[in-house]
Design an enzyme around this catalytic site. Structure first.
Site, PDB file in Angstrom:
ATOM      1  N   GLU A 260       1.010 -11.840  -3.172  1.00  7.39           N
ATOM      2  CA  GLU A 260      -0.453 -12.001  -3.093  1.00  7.39           C
ATOM      3  C   GLU A 260      -1.129 -11.690  -4.425  1.00  7.39           C
ATOM      4  OE1 GLU A 260       1.254  -9.526  -2.054  1.00  7.39           O
ATOM      5  OE2 GLU A 260       0.148  -7.643  -2.231  1.00  7.39           O
TER       6      GLU A 260
ATOM      7  N   CYS B 157       6.085  -5.305   0.479  1.00  6.16           N
ATOM      8  CA  CYS B 157       6.245  -3.975  -0.112  1.00  6.16           C
ATOM      9  C   CYS B 157       6.132  -2.878   0.953  1.00  6.16           C
ATOM     10  CB  CYS B 157       5.267  -3.805  -1.273  1.00  6.16           C
ATOM     11  SG  CYS B 157       5.832  -2.565  -2.442  1.00  6.16           S
TER      12      CYS B 157
ATOM     13  N   ARG C 262      12.980   3.440  -0.250  1.00  4.24           N
ATOM     14  CA  ARG C 262      11.637   3.432  -0.820  1.00  4.24           C
ATOM     15  C   ARG C 262      11.671   3.803  -2.306  1.00  4.24           C
ATOM     16  NH1 ARG C 262       7.702   6.876   2.853  1.00  4.24           N
ATOM     17  NH2 ARG C 262       6.329   6.323   1.132  1.00  4.24           N
TER      18      ARG C 262
ATOM     19  N   ILE D   6       5.929  -3.040  -7.594  1.00  9.15           N
ATOM     20  CA  ILE D   6       5.093  -1.856  -7.828  1.00  9.15           C
ATOM     21  C   ILE D   6       5.568  -0.742  -6.887  1.00  9.15           C
ATOM     22  CG2 ILE D   6       2.741  -0.945  -7.887  1.00  9.15           C
ATOM     23  CD1 ILE D   6       1.832  -3.976  -8.036  1.00  9.15           C
ATOM     24  N   ARG D   7       6.255   0.229  -7.423  1.00  9.39           N
ATOM     25  CA  ARG D   7       6.884   1.288  -6.605  1.00  9.39           C
ATOM     26  C   ARG D   7       7.570   0.645  -5.395  1.00  9.39           C
ATOM     27  NH1 ARG D   7       3.608   5.525  -4.537  1.00  9.39           N
ATOM     28  NH2 ARG D   7       5.484   6.755  -4.582  1.00  9.39           N
TER      29      ARG D   7
ATOM     30  N   HIS E 283       5.051  -8.434  -4.393  1.00 10.02           N
ATOM     31  CA  HIS E 283       3.664  -8.741  -4.005  1.00 10.02           C
ATOM     32  C   HIS E 283       3.277 -10.179  -4.330  1.00 10.02           C
ATOM     33  CE1 HIS E 283       2.177  -4.630  -3.161  1.00 10.02           C
ATOM     34  NE2 HIS E 283       3.146  -4.277  -3.985  1.00 10.02           N
TER      35      HIS E 283
ATOM     36  N   GLY F  19       0.862  -1.171   0.000  1.00  8.06           N
ATOM     37  CA  GLY F  19       0.000   0.000   0.000  1.00  8.06           C
ATOM     38  C   GLY F  19       0.896   1.217   0.000  1.00  8.06           C
ATOM     39  N   GLU F  20       0.718   2.075   0.977  1.00  6.35           N
ATOM     40  CA  GLU F  20       1.573   3.262   1.080  1.00  6.35           C
ATOM     41  C   GLU F  20       2.039   3.335   2.528  1.00  6.35           C
ATOM     42  OE1 GLU F  20       3.686   6.572   0.597  1.00  6.35           O
ATOM     43  OE2 GLU F  20       2.109   6.502   2.101  1.00  6.35           O
ATOM     44  N   SER F  21       3.349   3.187   2.716  1.00  6.27           N
ATOM     45  CA  SER F  21       3.853   2.959   4.074  1.00  6.27           C
ATOM     46  C   SER F  21       3.688   4.161   4.994  1.00  6.27           C
ATOM     47  CB  SER F  21       5.322   2.522   4.026  1.00  6.27           C
ATOM     48  OG  SER F  21       6.128   3.529   3.446  1.00  6.27           O
TER      49      SER F  21
HETATM   50  N1  GLN Z   1       5.899   2.978  -2.637  1.00  5.36           N
HETATM   51  C1  GLN Z   1       5.172   2.502  -1.485  1.00  5.36           C
HETATM   52  C2  GLN Z   1       5.818   3.055  -0.209  1.00  5.36           C
HETATM   53  O1  GLN Z   1       6.865   3.600  -0.253  1.00  5.36           O
HETATM   54  C3  GLN Z   1       5.115   0.990  -1.442  1.00  5.36           C
HETATM   55  C4  GLN Z   1       4.393   0.485  -2.669  1.00  5.36           C
HETATM   56  C5  GLN Z   1       3.670  -0.818  -2.491  1.00  5.36           C
HETATM   57  O2  GLN Z   1       3.395  -1.264  -1.370  1.00  5.36           O
HETATM   58  N2  GLN Z   1       3.296  -1.400  -3.598  1.00  5.36           N
HETATM   59  O3  GLN Z   1       5.243   2.939   0.846  1.00  5.36           O
END
Ligand code: GLN
Length: 191
Positions: A174, A77, A103, A135-136, A172, A46-48
Protein backbone atom coordinates in the site's frame (compact mmCIF):
# COMPACT_ATOMS: atom_id res chain seq x y z
CA UNK A 1 -17.57 -5.40 -4.66
CA UNK A 2 -16.92 -3.86 -1.25
CA UNK A 3 -13.69 -4.31 0.70
CA UNK A 4 -13.31 -3.49 4.38
CA UNK A 5 -10.09 -2.22 5.91
CA UNK A 6 -9.60 -2.82 9.61
CA UNK A 7 -9.17 0.73 10.90
CA UNK A 8 -8.20 0.32 14.55
CA UNK A 9 -4.55 1.28 14.14
CA UNK A 10 -1.80 1.47 11.54
CA UNK A 11 -1.62 2.12 7.80
CA UNK A 12 -5.27 1.65 6.84
CA UNK A 13 -5.72 4.95 4.98
CA UNK A 14 -3.05 3.96 2.43
CA UNK A 15 -4.94 0.76 1.53
CA UNK A 16 -8.10 2.79 0.99
CA UNK A 17 -6.25 5.06 -1.46
CA UNK A 18 -4.97 2.02 -3.40
CA UNK A 19 -8.42 0.41 -3.62
CA UNK A 20 -10.02 3.68 -4.70
CA UNK A 21 -7.41 3.87 -7.48
CA UNK A 22 -8.78 0.51 -8.64
CA UNK A 23 -12.37 1.78 -8.46
CA UNK A 24 -13.33 -0.49 -5.55
CA UNK A 25 -15.81 0.51 -2.85
CA UNK A 26 -14.20 0.54 0.61
CA UNK A 27 -15.34 0.69 4.23
CA UNK A 28 -13.40 1.31 7.42
CA UNK A 29 -14.11 -1.48 9.91
CA UNK A 30 -14.25 -0.81 13.65
CA UNK A 31 -17.38 -2.73 14.64
CA UNK A 32 -18.31 -6.41 14.10
CA UNK A 33 -21.53 -5.55 12.20
CA UNK A 34 -19.48 -3.63 9.64
CA UNK A 35 -18.24 -6.99 8.34
CA UNK A 36 -21.73 -8.02 7.25
CA UNK A 37 -21.82 -6.71 3.67
CA UNK A 38 -18.13 -7.08 2.81
CA UNK A 39 -16.59 -9.24 0.10
CA UNK A 40 -13.12 -9.08 1.63
CA UNK A 41 -11.08 -7.54 4.41
CA UNK A 42 -7.59 -6.05 4.66
CA UNK A 43 -5.72 -6.01 7.96
CA UNK A 44 -3.07 -3.28 7.63
CA UNK A 45 0.44 -2.85 8.95
CA UNK A 46 1.00 -1.24 12.30
CA UNK A 47 1.79 -2.95 15.57
CA UNK A 48 0.35 -6.43 15.88
CA UNK A 49 0.19 -6.62 19.69
CA UNK A 50 -1.67 -3.29 19.90
CA UNK A 51 -3.99 -4.16 17.02
CA UNK A 52 -4.70 -7.60 18.50
CA UNK A 53 -5.54 -6.11 21.89
CA UNK A 54 -7.84 -3.55 20.24
CA UNK A 55 -9.51 -6.40 18.31
CA UNK A 56 -10.22 -8.08 21.64
CA UNK A 57 -11.48 -4.81 23.22
CA UNK A 58 -13.76 -4.08 20.25
CA UNK A 59 -15.11 -7.68 20.18
CA UNK A 60 -13.68 -8.13 16.69
CA UNK A 61 -11.29 -11.05 17.09
CA UNK A 62 -13.83 -13.87 16.81
CA UNK A 63 -16.05 -12.13 14.18
CA UNK A 64 -13.01 -11.52 11.94
CA UNK A 65 -11.89 -15.10 12.42
CA UNK A 66 -15.33 -16.32 11.35
CA UNK A 67 -15.34 -13.89 8.40
CA UNK A 68 -11.98 -15.29 7.31
CA UNK A 69 -13.28 -18.86 7.25
CA UNK A 70 -15.47 -17.92 4.28
CA UNK A 71 -14.04 -14.76 2.75
CA UNK A 72 -10.87 -13.23 1.38
CA UNK A 73 -8.63 -11.63 4.01
CA UNK A 74 -5.26 -10.02 3.36
CA UNK A 75 -2.84 -9.08 6.13
CA UNK A 76 0.13 -6.79 5.44
CA UNK A 77 3.05 -6.82 7.89
CA UNK A 78 1.40 -6.59 11.36
CA UNK A 79 -1.74 -7.88 9.59
CA UNK A 80 0.19 -10.92 8.36
CA UNK A 81 1.26 -11.61 11.96
CA UNK A 82 -2.37 -11.46 13.08
CA UNK A 83 -3.41 -14.01 10.43
CA UNK A 84 -0.79 -16.49 11.66
CA UNK A 85 -1.22 -19.47 13.94
CA UNK A 86 2.01 -18.77 15.82
CA UNK A 87 4.17 -15.69 16.46
CA UNK A 88 6.29 -17.21 19.27
CA UNK A 89 4.83 -15.00 21.94
CA UNK A 90 1.63 -14.54 23.78
CA UNK A 91 -0.54 -12.10 21.85
CA UNK A 92 -4.04 -12.30 20.36
CA UNK A 93 -3.91 -13.93 16.90
CA UNK A 94 -6.63 -14.86 14.42
CA UNK A 95 -5.05 -18.24 13.74
CA UNK A 96 -6.55 -18.31 10.23
CA UNK A 97 -3.47 -19.36 8.26
CA UNK A 98 -1.26 -22.29 9.01
CA UNK A 99 1.89 -20.17 9.07
CA UNK A 100 4.32 -19.22 11.79
CA UNK A 101 6.05 -15.86 11.79
CA UNK A 102 9.08 -14.32 13.40
CA UNK A 103 8.33 -10.73 14.32
CA UNK A 104 10.87 -7.98 13.59
CA UNK A 105 13.00 -10.58 11.82
CA UNK A 106 15.14 -7.97 10.08
CA UNK A 107 15.85 -5.85 13.14
CA UNK A 108 14.69 -2.44 14.22
CA UNK A 109 13.09 0.51 12.44
CA UNK A 110 16.53 1.71 11.27
CA UNK A 111 17.04 -1.65 9.58
CA UNK A 112 14.04 -1.10 7.30
CA UNK A 113 14.92 -1.90 3.70
CA UNK A 114 13.61 -2.12 0.19
CA UNK A 115 13.83 -5.09 -2.15
CA UNK A 116 12.84 -5.91 -5.71
CA UNK A 117 10.69 -9.03 -5.49
CA UNK A 118 10.07 -11.65 -8.14
CA UNK A 119 6.27 -11.83 -8.30
CA UNK A 120 5.91 -14.19 -11.25
CA UNK A 121 3.84 -16.49 -8.99
CA UNK A 122 1.09 -13.85 -9.04
CA UNK A 123 0.63 -14.43 -12.77
CA UNK A 124 -0.11 -10.78 -13.51
CA UNK A 125 0.04 -9.34 -17.01
CA UNK A 126 3.01 -7.26 -15.82
CA UNK A 127 5.43 -9.38 -13.79
CA UNK A 128 8.28 -6.87 -13.55
CA UNK A 129 9.93 -7.00 -10.09
CA UNK A 130 7.78 -5.54 -7.31
CA UNK A 131 9.46 -2.81 -5.31
CA UNK A 132 8.68 -3.69 -1.69
CA UNK A 133 9.17 -1.84 1.60
CA UNK A 134 10.03 -3.85 4.73
CA UNK A 135 9.45 -1.89 7.95
CA UNK A 136 10.19 -3.87 11.13
CA UNK A 137 8.83 -6.69 9.05
CA UNK A 138 8.12 -10.28 10.05
CA UNK A 139 9.45 -13.26 8.15
CA UNK A 140 7.10 -16.13 7.40
CA UNK A 141 9.33 -18.87 8.74
CA UNK A 142 7.07 -21.86 8.07
CA UNK A 143 4.05 -22.62 5.91
CA UNK A 144 2.07 -25.75 6.69
CA UNK A 145 -1.07 -27.55 5.62
CA UNK A 146 -2.89 -25.71 2.83
CA UNK A 147 -0.75 -22.56 3.12
CA UNK A 148 1.82 -22.07 0.37
CA UNK A 149 4.81 -19.77 -0.02
CA UNK A 150 4.01 -17.24 -2.75
CA UNK A 151 6.97 -14.84 -2.82
CA UNK A 152 10.48 -15.27 -1.42
CA UNK A 153 13.54 -13.07 -1.06
CA UNK A 154 16.66 -14.01 -3.04
CA UNK A 155 17.85 -15.95 0.05
CA UNK A 156 14.56 -17.95 -0.15
CA UNK A 157 13.05 -16.58 3.03
CA UNK A 158 9.27 -16.35 2.63
CA UNK A 159 7.70 -12.89 2.53
CA UNK A 160 4.28 -13.72 1.07
CA UNK A 161 2.04 -16.74 1.63
CA UNK A 162 -1.41 -17.77 0.51
CA UNK A 163 -4.04 -20.26 1.57
CA UNK A 164 -6.99 -20.06 -0.80
CA UNK A 165 -8.60 -16.66 -0.20
CA UNK A 166 -6.18 -15.78 2.60
CA UNK A 167 -3.07 -13.75 1.80
CA UNK A 168 -0.20 -12.66 4.05
CA UNK A 169 2.60 -10.28 3.01
CA UNK A 170 5.52 -9.22 5.22
CA UNK A 171 5.85 -5.94 3.36
CA UNK A 172 3.68 -2.93 2.51
CA UNK A 173 2.27 -2.88 -1.05
CA UNK A 174 0.00 0.00 0.00
CA UNK A 175 3.03 2.31 0.25
CA UNK A 176 4.28 1.79 -3.29
CA UNK A 177 1.61 3.16 -5.63
CA UNK A 178 1.96 -0.20 -7.43
CA UNK A 179 -1.48 -1.81 -7.41
CA UNK A 180 -0.49 -5.32 -8.53
CA UNK A 181 -0.82 -6.95 -5.09
CA UNK A 182 -4.15 -5.22 -4.52
CA UNK A 183 -5.32 -6.53 -7.91
CA UNK A 184 -4.11 -9.99 -6.98
CA UNK A 185 -6.03 -9.86 -3.70
CA UNK A 186 -9.20 -8.80 -5.53
CA UNK A 187 -8.72 -11.74 -7.92
CA UNK A 188 -8.95 -14.15 -4.95
CA UNK A 189 -12.49 -13.04 -4.09
CA UNK A 190 -15.02 -15.66 -5.09
CA UNK A 191 -18.17 -14.21 -6.51
N1 GLN B 1 6.90 -4.88 13.91
C1 GLN B 1 5.46 -4.84 13.83
C2 GLN B 1 4.88 -6.00 14.65
O1 GLN B 1 5.58 -6.86 15.06
C3 GLN B 1 4.98 -4.90 12.40
C4 GLN B 1 5.50 -3.70 11.65
C5 GLN B 1 4.63 -3.23 10.51
O2 GLN B 1 3.45 -3.58 10.41
N2 GLN B 1 5.20 -2.40 9.69
O3 GLN B 1 3.69 -6.03 14.87
Amino acid sequence: MKIGILALQGAFAEHIVMLKKLGVETAEVRLPEQLDDLDGLIIPGGESTTMGKLMVDYDLLEPIREFGLGHAVWGTCAGAILLAADAHRKQPLLNLMDISVERNAFGRQVDSFEAALDISALKQADDAPFHAFFIRAPIIEAVQGEAKALVTLSDRRIVAAQDGQLLATSFHPELTGDTRFHKYFLSLIKK
